[in-house]
Design a protein around this motif. Structure first.
Motif, PDB file in Angstrom:
ATOM      1  N   LEU A 131       1.087  -1.107  -0.034  1.00  0.00           N
ATOM      2  CA  LEU A 131      -0.348   0.089   0.429  1.00  0.00           C
ATOM      3  C   LEU A 131       1.111   1.161  -0.191  1.00  0.00           C
ATOM      4  O   LEU A 131       1.075   2.076   0.571  1.00  0.00           O
ATOM      5  N   ARG A 132       1.613   1.487  -0.501  1.00  0.00           N
ATOM      6  CA  ARG A 132       1.978   2.874  -1.353  1.00  0.00           C
ATOM      7  C   ARG A 132       1.663   3.542  -1.984  1.00  0.00           C
ATOM      8  O   ARG A 132       0.698   4.022  -3.296  1.00  0.00           O
ATOM      9  N   TYR A 133       1.335   4.934  -1.154  1.00  0.00           N
ATOM     10  CA  TYR A 133       1.072   6.130  -2.539  1.00  0.00           C
ATOM     11  C   TYR A 133       1.892   7.149  -3.338  1.00  0.00           C
ATOM     12  O   TYR A 133       1.158   8.193  -4.037  1.00  0.00           O
ATOM     13  N   ASP A 134       3.088   7.246  -2.410  1.00  0.00           N
ATOM     14  CA  ASP A 134       3.917   7.842  -2.750  1.00  0.00           C
ATOM     15  C   ASP A 134       5.554   7.579  -3.535  1.00  0.00           C
ATOM     16  O   ASP A 134       5.541   6.388  -2.645  1.00  0.00           O
ATOM     17  N   GLY A 135       6.451   8.152  -3.719  1.00  0.00           N
ATOM     18  CA  GLY A 135       7.635   7.768  -3.772  1.00  0.00           C
ATOM     19  C   GLY A 135       7.812   6.545  -4.279  1.00  0.00           C
ATOM     20  O   GLY A 135       7.180   5.954  -4.977  1.00  0.00           O
ATOM     21  N   GLU A 136       9.457   6.502  -3.953  1.00  0.00           N
ATOM     22  CA  GLU A 136       9.617   5.170  -5.284  1.00  0.00           C
ATOM     23  C   GLU A 136       9.980   3.756  -4.315  1.00  0.00           C
ATOM     24  O   GLU A 136      10.058   3.513  -2.927  1.00  0.00           O
ATOM     25  N   SER A 137       9.173   2.338  -5.081  1.00  0.00           N
ATOM     26  CA  SER A 137       9.541   1.554  -4.336  1.00  0.00           C
ATOM     27  C   SER A 137      10.668   1.011  -3.500  1.00  0.00           C
ATOM     28  O   SER A 137      11.506   1.251  -4.457  1.00  0.00           O
ATOM     29  N   VAL A 138      10.753   0.248  -2.445  1.00  0.00           N
ATOM     30  CA  VAL A 138      11.977  -0.432  -1.794  1.00  0.00           C
ATOM     31  C   VAL A 138      12.018  -1.771  -1.829  1.00  0.00           C
ATOM     32  O   VAL A 138      10.353  -1.805  -1.358  1.00  0.00           O
ATOM     33  N   PRO A 139      12.810  -2.635  -2.778  1.00  0.00           N
ATOM     34  CA  PRO A 139      12.371  -3.672  -2.667  1.00  0.00           C
ATOM     35  C   PRO A 139      12.337  -4.363  -1.243  1.00  0.00           C
ATOM     36  O   PRO A 139      13.369  -4.244  -0.365  1.00  0.00           O
ATOM     37  N   PRO A 140      11.655  -5.672  -1.147  1.00  0.00           N
ATOM     38  CA  PRO A 140      11.344  -5.955  -0.005  1.00  0.00           C
ATOM     39  C   PRO A 140      13.096  -6.835   1.175  1.00  0.00           C
ATOM     40  O   PRO A 140      13.746  -7.144  -0.479  1.00  0.00           O
ATOM     41  N   LEU A 141      12.731  -6.512   2.206  1.00  0.00           N
ATOM     42  CA  LEU A 141      14.746  -7.542   2.226  1.00  0.00           C
ATOM     43  C   LEU A 141      14.531  -8.516   1.883  1.00  0.00           C
ATOM     44  O   LEU A 141      16.200  -8.590   1.921  1.00  0.00           O
ATOM     45  N   ALA A 142      13.831  -9.733   1.914  1.00  0.00           N
ATOM     46  CA  ALA A 142      14.099 -11.020   1.689  1.00  0.00           C
ATOM     47  C   ALA A 142      14.011 -11.065  -0.168  1.00  0.00           C
ATOM     48  O   ALA A 142      15.277 -12.234  -0.975  1.00  0.00           O
ATOM     49  N   ALA A 143      13.568  -9.983  -1.164  1.00  0.00           N
ATOM     50  CA  ALA A 143      14.099  -9.804  -2.278  1.00  0.00           C
ATOM     51  C   ALA A 143      16.140  -9.666  -2.547  1.00  0.00           C
ATOM     52  O   ALA A 143      16.312 -10.096  -3.081  1.00  0.00           O
ATOM     53  N   MET A 144      16.155  -8.486  -1.802  1.00  0.00           N
ATOM     54  CA  MET A 144      17.813  -8.624  -1.662  1.00  0.00           C
ATOM     55  C   MET A 144      18.684  -9.435  -1.037  1.00  0.00           C
ATOM     56  O   MET A 144      19.444  -9.966  -0.956  1.00  0.00           O
ATOM     57  N   ASP A 145      17.957  -9.763  -0.438  1.00  0.00           N
ATOM     58  CA  ASP A 145      18.899 -11.075   0.799  1.00  0.00           C
ATOM     59  C   ASP A 145      19.079 -12.148   0.046  1.00  0.00           C
ATOM     60  O   ASP A 145      20.465 -13.170  -0.537  1.00  0.00           O
ATOM     61  N   ARG A 146      18.114 -12.699  -1.439  1.00  0.00           N
ATOM     62  CA  ARG A 146      18.010 -13.996  -2.459  1.00  0.00           C
ATOM     63  C   ARG A 146      19.169 -13.294  -3.044  1.00  0.00           C
ATOM     64  O   ARG A 146      19.777 -13.497  -4.452  1.00  0.00           O
ATOM     65  N   GLU A 147      19.925 -11.648  -3.499  1.00  0.00           N
ATOM     66  CA  GLU A 147      20.512 -11.859  -4.339  1.00  0.00           C
ATOM     67  C   GLU A 147      21.512 -11.530  -4.240  1.00  0.00           C
ATOM     68  O   GLU A 147      22.970 -11.257  -4.401  1.00  0.00           O
ATOM     69  N   ARG A 148      21.889 -11.915  -2.947  1.00  0.00           N
ATOM     70  CA  ARG A 148      23.482 -12.092  -2.051  1.00  0.00           C
ATOM     71  C   ARG A 148      23.702 -13.174  -1.810  1.00  0.00           C
ATOM     72  O   ARG A 148      23.438 -14.237  -1.968  1.00  0.00           O
ATOM     73  N   PRO A 149      25.209 -13.220  -2.065  1.00  0.00           N
ATOM     74  CA  PRO A 149      26.592 -14.604  -1.938  1.00  0.00           C
ATOM     75  C   PRO A 149      25.889 -14.837  -0.579  1.00  0.00           C
ATOM     76  O   PRO A 149      25.412 -14.262   0.430  1.00  0.00           O
ATOM     77  N   GLY A 150      26.283 -16.137  -0.687  1.00  0.00           N
ATOM     78  CA  GLY A 150      25.599 -16.567   1.359  1.00  0.00           C
ATOM     79  C   GLY A 150      24.157 -17.308   1.336  1.00  0.00           C
ATOM     80  O   GLY A 150      23.945 -16.828   0.301  1.00  0.00           O
ATOM     81  N   PRO A 151      24.270 -17.890   2.468  1.00  0.00           N
ATOM     82  CA  PRO A 151      22.597 -18.819   2.379  1.00  0.00           C
ATOM     83  C   PRO A 151      21.905 -17.923   2.997  1.00  0.00           C
ATOM     84  O   PRO A 151      22.081 -16.801   3.613  1.00  0.00           O
ATOM     85  N   ASP A 152      20.101 -17.184   2.555  1.00  0.00           N
ATOM     86  CA  ASP A 152      18.863 -16.794   2.371  1.00  0.00           C
ATOM     87  C   ASP A 152      19.219 -16.763   4.238  1.00  0.00           C
ATOM     88  O   ASP A 152      19.302 -18.009   4.800  1.00  0.00           O
ATOM     89  N   ARG A 153      18.706 -15.629   5.034  1.00  0.00           N
ATOM     90  CA  ARG A 153      18.748 -15.312   6.425  1.00  0.00           C
ATOM     91  C   ARG A 153      16.927 -14.621   6.264  1.00  0.00           C
ATOM     92  O   ARG A 153      16.704 -14.540   7.042  1.00  0.00           O
ATOM     93  N   VAL A 154      16.061 -13.933   5.443  1.00  0.00           N
ATOM     94  CA  VAL A 154      15.265 -13.719   5.841  1.00  0.00           C
ATOM     95  C   VAL A 154      13.954 -14.515   5.387  1.00  0.00           C
ATOM     96  O   VAL A 154      13.653 -15.340   4.450  1.00  0.00           O
ATOM     97  N   ILE A 155      13.648 -14.465   6.540  1.00  0.00           N
ATOM     98  CA  ILE A 155      12.037 -14.862   6.393  1.00  0.00           C
ATOM     99  C   ILE A 155      11.086 -13.665   6.553  1.00  0.00           C
ATOM    100  O   ILE A 155      10.214 -12.919   7.545  1.00  0.00           O
ATOM    101  N   HIS A 156       9.856 -13.849   4.922  1.00  0.00           N
ATOM    102  CA  HIS A 156       8.855 -12.883   4.110  1.00  0.00           C
ATOM    103  C   HIS A 156       7.923 -12.771   5.100  1.00  0.00           C
ATOM    104  O   HIS A 156       7.337 -14.232   4.167  1.00  0.00           O
ATOM    105  N   VAL A 157       7.315 -12.414   5.338  1.00  0.00           N
ATOM    106  CA  VAL A 157       5.608 -12.995   5.969  1.00  0.00           C
ATOM    107  C   VAL A 157       4.658 -12.029   5.659  1.00  0.00           C
ATOM    108  O   VAL A 157       5.346 -10.271   5.151  1.00  0.00           O
TER     109      VAL A 157
END
Lengths: 406, 406
Positions: A222-248
Motif C-alpha cells: 500500500l504505497r501512495y507516494d515515492g519510489e518502491s524499495v525492495p523487500p529485504l527478502a528480495a535483496m537477501d536472495r541476490e546476495r551471496p551466502g545462505p538466505d536468512r530472511v523470512i518474509h511474512v
C-alpha cells in the motif's frame, strides 16, 4: 496481579506465560468501550467499504457449487491456485518466487507465531524495533524468549545504532539475537520506511552476527507516494551466502482481515519446518473462495483502487494535522500504510491523556502499547485507514485541543 | 537426515525443531500418491456429501449482504452468536457451559497448539495415549516437551497402568507430567471409549500427581450405539477442588473440516491465557457464515443425520471385516467416531505391508504412525468415514487377501 486461587491449574503454565505482562491494549480497550461516540483512530482496520463483499459472495457460491471439496481437509483446485496468485503479487514488488516457495497461513499472526515456534525458546533473544506490533512481542515472549527493542528514527530502524549494540553485546558477552523482527516498509506504528542502503547494512549485520530476519510486510503493497524499495527478502536472495530472511505477508489490508489469509516465504529448510507444523491448519474453504475471487480481480487491480482511497485519506489526515496541531508537536508523514506517529512534548503521557481525549471525541493508541519494554510515553499512533474524512477532521481537531490543554 | 548446506539458517532453529522426527505419515503419503486407484481407508475425512454446501452458500451470501463487518477484524453479530450455539451443542452431552466460557479457535489443531504454548517448554513431560493423534505429538515436541505414551486396551487408556507408572516415576524421581493428552471418546486411532469409572480414576490421578488434562473431543458427538459417557471436563467440574481439564472440540467432523472451527473450554485463568494468545487469530468471515448456518440447522439436527449415515457405514465395515478377515486377526468395534483399529499377528509389519496392500487396492494408516515413540508395528487404522459401501467392501477384501499372504 491477583493471587491465583489455591491449587488453580494455571500454576502449571510455563514461567514465560505466567510472567507475561498485562495486555498493552488495556487502557485503549477500556476507553474505547466507555466512549463509543468518540472517533476511533486507535485501530489499524481497513475501512469496511473497501471489502469486496459482492465479489467474495459470488466466489464463495461458485466454489461451493463446483468444488465442495473446498470443505474437506486439504482443499480444492481453487485453493491450490492461491499460492500462484500471491507469488505474482509479491513478484511485482521484486520478490521473485514460485508458487511452491510460498506457504499460505491463517493470517500473518499465525505465521509469526509459527516462526516463533521454530526459532525461539527460553534463553534466546529476539530483537524488534523499539516500537513494534504488540502481538508479535506476545508470541515471542510466550516462547520464553527475551525481547530487546532497537532504536528507530525517521527512516525506520537505526541500523548504525543496532550495529553498535551488537558489537557491544559481543564484546561484553551479552546474548546476541537469534532473530530480528522488523516491519521495514510503512512500519507499524511509526509509518516509516527503511531506505535501501539501511536494508543492505541490516543484511550485512545479520551475516556478521549470524541471526535470522523476520520481515513483516503487512503494509508493503500500500504505497501512495515515492519510489518502491525492495523487500529485504528480495535483496537477501541476490546476495551471496545462505538466505536468512523470512518474509511474512497478509491479505488482511488488501482483501479483508476477516479472511485470515497470510503467507510465509522462507529459506527452504525453514519452510519445511513451518510447513510441517502448519499442515492441516489452513482454512480450505476461505482459501478456495479467495483464490476464486482473485481469478476475477487480481491483487494488483485491487491494490491500485485501494491506494487511491488511502492516499486521499492520508492526505486528509496530514492536512488536518498541519491545520490543527500546535507547532511544537511532530508527526511522521508516511508514504504508505495506515499510520501516523505523533510525538508530544516530553512530560506529556499519552496513556494518561487518553481519557481526556476520549471525552473530547477521539481515541488513539498510546505509544507505550508498542514498546516491548519501557518507553513511548510521549508518543501516540493515529490511523487514517478507518474513519471518513469528516471523522478524521473532527478527531484531529479534538486531539489538538486535548494536547493544547494537557 | 541430510547435512544442512554450510551456513544455512535452519541451524538457528530450536533444538526441539531440529531434532524432530520425520513425518509419521511419510510412508502412507508416498503410497497414496503412487496408488490413486486404491481405496483410501487411511484418512479420517468425513464423506464429501456430508457437507452442508448449499446451506453454507446461502449463509455466506446473507452474511456478506447484511453484515460486511464479518470481513473486518473482530467479527460480526453473527460471529458473536457462535459460542452460544457451541455451548448448546456441548451442553447436550453434559458439559454445561455459558457462551462466555468458550473460546472459538481456528480448528482443534490450533487449539491444541495454543495449549502447548501455555503449558509446555523444554524440560516438561506430556503424557499421551500410546497410540494417538500424531499432529498433537508434533506440537508438543516442538515446544521442547518430552512425550511419553501410556498403554491402551479395549476400554481406552489403561488408567491402572498409568497409576503404576506415575507411582514408579515419583518413587524413582523421574519426571512427572505437566499435561496428559487424551481422546477419551471414540479414540483416534483405536475407536475405544473410556468408561466412566476409568474417567473418575484418571481425574483422581490428575489431582494426586498435579497435572492438567487436555481432553480432545473431536469425535465425541458422533455416537452410533450405546450409552453416552460424560466428557472428562463435565465430570471435572462436578468434583471438589480446582478444575484441571481443558476440553477441545471441533466442527470438522460435524460441519466440515474446511471451515477450521474449533473451541476450547478451560478453567478461567487458563482461558485468559489462551484468549490472550489467540486474539486476532479467529476467522471472522467463516465464524459468521457458520453461525448463520447454525441458526437454520442446529448442531443437533445435523449430528442426528450424520449419525445415521456413519452408523450404516460402520456396520458395513464391521460386516465386511467379519466376512473377510482371517480368524487370527482382531479389530475394535467402535460405538462412534470414524476408526477401526486392526491388530495383526506379531511379526507382520503394517508399514512394510503397505506397498503390497496398495497394489491390491487398499491404503490404510500403519499403526506406528500413531505412536509417539516405538511401537504399533503390527497395527493399522482403517476409517469407515470416507468411502462408499462398495469401496469399503472392496478395500476390506483386498486387505484380508494381503494379510493372508503376508
Amino acid at each position: 496481579m491477583p493471587e491465583d486461587p489455591p491449587g488453580a491449574i494455571d500454576r502449571l503454565c510455563t514461567d514465560a506465560v505466567r510472567d507475561s505482562p498485562a495486555s498493552p491494549y488495556d487502557a485503549w480497550r477500556e476507553l474505547s468501550a466507555t466512549h463509543p461516540e468518540a472517533v476511533q483512530l486507535g485501530v489499524g482496520f481497513p475501512f469496511t467499504d473497501a471489502f469486496p463483499t459482492e465479489e467474495l459472495a459470488a466466489a464463495t457460491n461458485e466454489i461451493l457449487r463446483k468444488e465442495p471439496e473446498a470443505l474437506q481437509y486439504g482443499g480444492s483446485e481453487a485453493a491450490d491456485s492461491l499460492p500462484g496468485a500471491i507469488a505474482d503479487h509479491v513478484g511485482r514488488r521484486g520478490l521473485a518466487v514460485g508458487a511452491d516457495d510460498l506457504i499460505v497461513t491463517g493470517g500473518a499472526s499465525r505465521a509469526i507465531d509459527t516462526i516463533a515456534d521454530v526459532f525461539l525458546e527460553p534463553g534466546r533473544v529476539v530483537f524488534t524495533e523499539e516500537a513494534t506490533f504488540p502481538s508479535a512481542v506476545t508470541y515471542f515472549r510466550d516462547h520464553g524468549a527475551a525481547v530487546a527493542g532497537c532504536a528507530l528514527d525517521r527512516e525506520g530502524l537505526d541500523v548504525a545504532a543496532l550495529g553498535d549494540d551488537l558489537a557491544r553485546r559481543e564484546r561484553t558477552g551479552e546474548d546476541l539475537p537469534t532473530l530480528l523482527y522488523t516491519i521495514p516498509t510503512f512500519q507499524n506504528p511509526t509509518g516509516t520506511t527503511l531506505p535501501e542502503k539501511r536494508r543492505e547494512a541490516l543484511l550485512d549485520l545479520a551475516t556478521e552476527y549470524d541471526f535470522a530476519i523476520l520481515e513483516d510486510d503487512a503494509y508493503g503493497a500500500l504505497r501512495y507516494d515515492g519510489e518502491s524499495v525492495p523487500p529485504l527478502a528480495a535483496m537477501d536472495r541476490e546476495r551471496p551466502g545462505p538466505d536468512r530472511v523470512i518474509h511474512v505477508g497478509t491479505a488482511a489490508k488488501t482483501i479483508a482481515p476477516g479472511v485470515r489469509i497470510g503467507w510465509v516465504i522462507a529459506p527452504e529448510a525453514v519452510s519445511e519446518e513451518i510447513e510441517r507444523r502448519h499442515a492441516g491448519a489452513a482454512n480450505s474453504f476461505v482459501r478456495s473462495a479467495v483464490a476464486r475471487y482473485l481469478a476475477e480481480e487480481s491483487f494488483e487491480e485491487r491494490v491500485a483502487k485501494l491506494c487511491e482511497s488511502y492516499r486521499s485519506r492520508r492526505d486528509h489526515m496530514l492536512e488536518a494535522l498541519e491545520g490543527e496541531m500546535p507547532s511544537h508537536i511532530g508527526w511522521t508523514e508516511p508514504d504508505g500504510g495506515f499510520f501516523v506517529w505523533v510525538t508530544l512534548p516530553d512530560g506529556i503521557d499519552a496513556e494518561a491523556m487518553l481519557p481526556t481525549a476520549a471525552a473530547a471525541g477521539v481515541i488513539y493508541m498510546p505509544g507505550s502499547a508498542f514498546y516491548p519494554n519501557e518507553g513511548g510515553e510521549n508518543r501516540l499512533r493515529i490511523s487514517f485507514s478507518t474513519g471518513s474524512p469528516a471523522e478524521t477532521e473532527r478527531a484531529v481537531a479534538a486531539l489538538a485541543r486535548t494536547i493544547e490543554s494537557a
